[in-house]
Design a protein around this motif. Structure first.
Motif, PDB file in Angstrom:
ATOM      1  N   CYS A 144     -70.190 -18.287  49.281  1.00 18.78           N
ATOM      2  CA  CYS A 144     -69.609 -19.181  48.284  1.00 18.78           C
ATOM      3  C   CYS A 144     -68.095 -18.962  48.169  1.00 18.78           C
ATOM      4  O   CYS A 144     -67.305 -19.920  48.179  1.00 18.78           O
ATOM      5  N   ILE A 145     -67.689 -17.710  48.090  1.00 14.70           N
ATOM      6  CA  ILE A 145     -66.264 -17.392  47.956  1.00 14.70           C
ATOM      7  C   ILE A 145     -65.507 -17.743  49.235  1.00 14.70           C
ATOM      8  O   ILE A 145     -64.397 -18.299  49.191  1.00 14.70           O
ATOM      9  N   MET A 146     -66.093 -17.444  50.371  1.00 16.33           N
ATOM     10  CA  MET A 146     -65.423 -17.754  51.639  1.00 16.33           C
ATOM     11  C   MET A 146     -65.224 -19.254  51.808  1.00 16.33           C
ATOM     12  O   MET A 146     -64.194 -19.699  52.325  1.00 16.33           O
ATOM     13  N   ALA A 147     -66.194 -20.042  51.362  1.00  9.51           N
ATOM     14  CA  ALA A 147     -66.082 -21.500  51.485  1.00  9.51           C
ATOM     15  C   ALA A 147     -64.889 -22.021  50.695  1.00  9.51           C
ATOM     16  O   ALA A 147     -64.120 -22.866  51.179  1.00  9.51           O
ATOM     17  N   VAL A 148     -64.687 -21.504  49.485  1.00  5.92           N
ATOM     18  CA  VAL A 148     -63.583 -22.000  48.665  1.00  5.92           C
ATOM     19  C   VAL A 148     -62.241 -21.504  49.203  1.00  5.92           C
ATOM     20  O   VAL A 148     -61.228 -22.214  49.132  1.00  5.92           O
ATOM     21  N   VAL A 149     -62.202 -20.303  49.767  1.00  4.73           N
ATOM     22  CA  VAL A 149     -60.955 -19.807  50.361  1.00  4.73           C
ATOM     23  C   VAL A 149     -60.617 -20.606  51.620  1.00  4.73           C
ATOM     24  O   VAL A 149     -59.436 -20.839  51.923  1.00  4.73           O
ATOM     25  N   LEU A 150     -61.636 -21.042  52.354  1.00  2.00           N
ATOM     26  CA  LEU A 150     -61.400 -21.897  53.523  1.00  2.00           C
ATOM     27  C   LEU A 150     -60.724 -23.207  53.106  1.00  2.00           C
ATOM     28  O   LEU A 150     -59.774 -23.668  53.758  1.00  2.00           O
ATOM     29  N   VAL A 151     -61.199 -23.798  52.020  1.00  2.00           N
ATOM     30  CA  VAL A 151     -60.565 -25.017  51.506  1.00  2.00           C
ATOM     31  C   VAL A 151     -59.128 -24.732  51.098  1.00  2.00           C
ATOM     32  O   VAL A 151     -58.206 -25.509  51.401  1.00  2.00           O
ATOM     33  N   LYS A 152     -58.918 -23.621  50.427  1.00  2.00           N
ATOM     34  CA  LYS A 152     -57.570 -23.227  49.994  1.00  2.00           C
ATOM     35  C   LYS A 152     -56.616 -23.130  51.177  1.00  2.00           C
ATOM     36  O   LYS A 152     -55.506 -23.684  51.168  1.00  2.00           O
ATOM     37  N   GLY A 153     -57.035 -22.428  52.227  1.00  3.10           N
ATOM     38  CA  GLY A 153     -56.181 -22.266  53.396  1.00  3.10           C
ATOM     39  C   GLY A 153     -55.882 -23.582  54.083  1.00  3.10           C
ATOM     40  O   GLY A 153     -54.752 -23.829  54.525  1.00  3.10           O
ATOM     41  N   SER A 154     -56.879 -24.456  54.137  1.00  2.00           N
ATOM     42  CA  SER A 154     -56.712 -25.746  54.818  1.00  2.00           C
ATOM     43  C   SER A 154     -55.734 -26.660  54.089  1.00  2.00           C
ATOM     44  O   SER A 154     -54.999 -27.428  54.722  1.00  2.00           O
ATOM     45  N   LEU A 155     -55.705 -26.590  52.758  1.00  2.00           N
ATOM     46  CA  LEU A 155     -54.864 -27.480  51.978  1.00  2.00           C
ATOM     47  C   LEU A 155     -53.454 -26.942  51.744  1.00  2.00           C
ATOM     48  O   LEU A 155     -52.599 -27.666  51.212  1.00  2.00           O
ATOM     49  N   THR A 156     -53.208 -25.708  52.110  1.00  2.00           N
ATOM     50  CA  THR A 156     -51.878 -25.115  51.878  1.00  2.00           C
ATOM     51  C   THR A 156     -50.754 -25.926  52.523  1.00  2.00           C
ATOM     52  O   THR A 156     -49.766 -26.257  51.850  1.00  2.00           O
ATOM     53  N   PRO A 157     -50.832 -26.284  53.808  1.00  2.00           N
ATOM     54  CA  PRO A 157     -49.743 -27.081  54.395  1.00  2.00           C
ATOM     55  C   PRO A 157     -49.575 -28.449  53.743  1.00  2.00           C
ATOM     56  O   PRO A 157     -48.461 -28.973  53.659  1.00  2.00           O
ATOM     57  N   VAL A 158     -50.678 -29.043  53.279  1.00  2.00           N
ATOM     58  CA  VAL A 158     -50.612 -30.357  52.623  1.00  2.00           C
ATOM     59  C   VAL A 158     -49.778 -30.263  51.348  1.00  2.00           C
ATOM     60  O   VAL A 158     -48.877 -31.077  51.106  1.00  2.00           O
ATOM     61  N   ALA A 159     -50.081 -29.268  50.513  1.00  2.00           N
ATOM     62  CA  ALA A 159     -49.317 -29.083  49.275  1.00  2.00           C
ATOM     63  C   ALA A 159     -47.866 -28.731  49.579  1.00  2.00           C
ATOM     64  O   ALA A 159     -46.953 -29.146  48.854  1.00  2.00           O
ATOM     65  N   ALA A 160     -47.632 -27.978  50.658  1.00  2.00           N
ATOM     66  CA  ALA A 160     -46.267 -27.604  51.027  1.00  2.00           C
ATOM     67  C   ALA A 160     -45.440 -28.824  51.422  1.00  2.00           C
ATOM     68  O   ALA A 160     -44.251 -28.922  51.101  1.00  2.00           O
ATOM     69  N   VAL A 161     -46.059 -29.766  52.122  1.00  2.00           N
ATOM     70  CA  VAL A 161     -45.367 -31.018  52.491  1.00  2.00           C
ATOM     71  C   VAL A 161     -44.984 -31.798  51.231  1.00  2.00           C
ATOM     72  O   VAL A 161     -43.890 -32.372  51.150  1.00  2.00           O
ATOM     73  N   LEU A 162     -45.858 -31.817  50.235  1.00  2.00           N
ATOM     74  CA  LEU A 162     -45.528 -32.463  48.963  1.00  2.00           C
ATOM     75  C   LEU A 162     -44.335 -31.775  48.303  1.00  2.00           C
ATOM     76  O   LEU A 162     -43.495 -32.431  47.680  1.00  2.00           O
ATOM     77  N   ILE A 220     -53.408 -23.287  44.712  1.00  2.00           N
ATOM     78  CA  ILE A 220     -52.681 -23.660  45.918  1.00  2.00           C
ATOM     79  C   ILE A 220     -51.584 -24.670  45.617  1.00  2.00           C
ATOM     80  O   ILE A 220     -50.572 -24.732  46.323  1.00  2.00           O
ATOM     81  N   THR A 221     -51.753 -25.457  44.555  1.00  2.00           N
ATOM     82  CA  THR A 221     -50.687 -26.366  44.151  1.00  2.00           C
ATOM     83  C   THR A 221     -49.421 -25.588  43.805  1.00  2.00           C
ATOM     84  O   THR A 221     -48.305 -26.031  44.106  1.00  2.00           O
ATOM     85  N   MET A 222     -49.596 -24.418  43.205  1.00  2.00           N
ATOM     86  CA  MET A 222     -48.448 -23.557  42.896  1.00  2.00           C
ATOM     87  C   MET A 222     -47.972 -22.780  44.118  1.00  2.00           C
ATOM     88  O   MET A 222     -46.787 -22.796  44.480  1.00  2.00           O
ATOM     89  N   PHE A 223     -48.885 -22.088  44.765  1.00  2.00           N
ATOM     90  CA  PHE A 223     -48.492 -21.059  45.732  1.00  2.00           C
ATOM     91  C   PHE A 223     -48.138 -21.604  47.111  1.00  2.00           C
ATOM     92  O   PHE A 223     -47.526 -20.897  47.898  1.00  2.00           O
ATOM     93  N   ALA A 224     -48.494 -22.837  47.422  1.00  2.00           N
ATOM     94  CA  ALA A 224     -48.126 -23.390  48.723  1.00  2.00           C
ATOM     95  C   ALA A 224     -46.617 -23.512  48.869  1.00  2.00           C
ATOM     96  O   ALA A 224     -46.083 -23.440  49.978  1.00  2.00           O
ATOM     97  N   VAL A 225     -45.913 -23.720  47.743  1.00  2.00           N
ATOM     98  CA  VAL A 225     -44.461 -23.918  47.806  1.00  2.00           C
ATOM     99  C   VAL A 225     -43.669 -22.649  47.503  1.00  2.00           C
ATOM    100  O   VAL A 225     -42.437 -22.635  47.633  1.00  2.00           O
ATOM    101  N   ILE A 226     -44.363 -21.580  47.124  1.00  2.00           N
ATOM    102  CA  ILE A 226     -43.668 -20.363  46.691  1.00  2.00           C
ATOM    103  C   ILE A 226     -42.865 -19.724  47.830  1.00  2.00           C
ATOM    104  O   ILE A 226     -41.773 -19.181  47.610  1.00  2.00           O
ATOM    105  N   ALA A 227     -43.388 -19.785  49.051  1.00  2.00           N
ATOM    106  CA  ALA A 227     -42.696 -19.151  50.175  1.00  2.00           C
ATOM    107  C   ALA A 227     -41.332 -19.783  50.432  1.00  2.00           C
ATOM    108  O   ALA A 227     -40.414 -19.117  50.917  1.00  2.00           O
TER     109      ALA A 227
END
Length: 423
Positions: free
Chosen positions: A267-285, A333-340
């Motif tokens: 269950c936890i791995m599934a949600v982290v997989l979604v998090k990792g996949s959406l990181t570049p999308v939020a970063a582009v925003l 991920i909405t917050m942390f994708a842009v933090i870098a």
């Protein structure tokens, strides 16, 4: 840029694998093995205290490696931090348990966890800055999101190994030696990481600096102390969400709700997989609309979702728990994708490695070190639904929202012109 960003992603994935595998072990087995004289709850708390030591060490690592990064370059930081983290992780897998050497077992665990945190404290600043300072300004958020995907990959690696071992070994075998295997695997990953980083070139922005800071930490404390405190407070909720979901909930669900370990890990791995996949999308925003709007939206969503998350967790139903975690991770991920991209843009290049990394890792102390401990204690005081944990996380979200509101915007098109906030 693709080769550089991929190498940075691989390196952060390996270092965060080392860090996360300890958190999973702390939630599942370290309490009984290293604190057998404690009650089950007290043993879990003690294991989470050793887990928290790594976060305390991370700001110290950011000072040590930040000094190297600002004085001698970003590239040496990547090699040294990877060596330190990898070696200490392998050593954790070799520590005898309490039954063999008594009190020296948890003491050794504390020392090695401290060294792990020291190495990781330098990793983020080096990997992110090397990518950010190579990237074109208009795509800085996108390219810097690659090392931000690394923690998700590292988490999936760590928990994938533990899940595979849990599925193939008996409880007795896993407790006797199976939990050590993920730590030993860190040695192989460290060698791979060093090979990938051997061909990286130094940051061009660093090479342009004529007057390197003699003591970067002193300049950061003197000129940017307010900025460091604001970024630490702002990032606290991200860490709190991540470790509430990935570490505390694992212990809570398996011990209090009787959820199977493999089900919870999946269950936890599934949600982290979604998090990792959406990181570049939020970063582009973030590249398109700016960093600050996304951080404010993410914090607001977190504040609104913490109570529903703990209510869904308390059901013990895999799908409902996943939905609870998913809402939290989308806010995260909405917050942390842009933090870098955001943190380095707030600091001038001569102290950027120290300033950005110290703020980032102090946020880890506030949100990551304390959350599993506080949540475990609060959950013991309530009924089946741990409302106290929801209140705790909501409070941190509101604190972070206030800190983000006080930070300036650093829009990609004008990032170089934005003056850093001073104290």
């Amino acid at each position: 840029m693709l080769r550089l960003a991929t190498a940075s992603l691989a390196g952060t994935a390996i270092e965060f694998y080392d860090f996360f595998v300890y958190g999973t072990a702390a939630a599942l087995v370290l309490g009984p093995l290293f604190f057998p004289t404690f009650s089950p709850v007290a043993g879990t708390l003690a294991a989470f205290v050793t887990f928290g030591v790594g976060f305390v060490a991370r700001p110290l690592g950011s000072v040590l490696f930040g000094h190297i990064g600002d004085r001698h370059g970003r590239r040496p930081v990547l090699v040294a931090s990877l060596l330190l983290t990898g070696a200490s992780t392998v050593a954790v897998g070799c520590v005898p348990t309490y039954d063999t050497i008594g009190v020296f077992a948890p003491l050794l665990l504390l020392v090695l966890r401290f060294l792990q945190g020291l190495g990781l404290g330098g990793e983020w600043g080096g990997a992110v800055l090397l990518t950010v300072e190579h990237a074109p300004v208009e795509r800085r958020g996108l390219w810097s999101s690659f090392p931000q995907v690394g923690p998700a990959v590292g988490f999936l690696l760590a928990n994938g190994v533990v899940l595979a071992l849990s599925a193939t070994l008996t409880e007795a075998q896993f407790a006797a030696w199976g939990w050590r295997v993920p730590f030993w695997a860190a040695g192989v990953l460290a060698v791979v990481g060093l090979w990938l980083r051997s061909s990286l070139t130094e940051s061009p922005r660093f090479l342009e600096i004529d007057d390197h800071a003699r003591v970067p930490l002193a300049e950061v404390v003197r000129d940017h102390w307010r900025l460091v405190l604001l970024t630490a407070g702002a990032l606290a909720i991200g860490y709190a969400i991540f470790y509430a979901v990935t570490t505390w909930s694992l212990a809570y669900a398996t011990e209090r709700l009787g959820v199977d370990r493999s089900v919870m890990l999946t269950c936890i791995m599934a949600v982290v997989l979604v998090k990792g996949s959406l990181t570049p999308v939020a970063a582009v925003l973030g590249d398109r609309y700016g960093r600050r709007p996304l951080t404010l939206i993410g914090c607001t969503a977190a504040a609104l979702w913490m109570f529903p998350m703990v209510a869904l967790l308390a059901t013990g139903e895999p799908l409902l728990m996943f939905l609870g975690f998913l809402g939290a991770m989308l806010a995260f991920i909405t917050m942390f994708a842009v933090i870098a991209a955001y943190l380095p843009e707030l600091y001038e290049p001569r102290v950027r490695c120290t300033g950005a990394a110290v703020g980032y890792n102090l946020g880890g102390v506030l949100g990551g070190a304390l959350t599993p401990i506080a949540a475990t204690a609060l959950a013991e005081q309530g009924g089946r639904v741990p409302w106290g944990v929801g209140a705790y996380l909501t409070g941190i979200a509101l604190l972070s929202l206030g800190c983000f509101a006080l930070l300036p915007e650093t829009r990609p098109a004008t990032a170089e012109a934005v003056k850093p906030a001073t104290g």
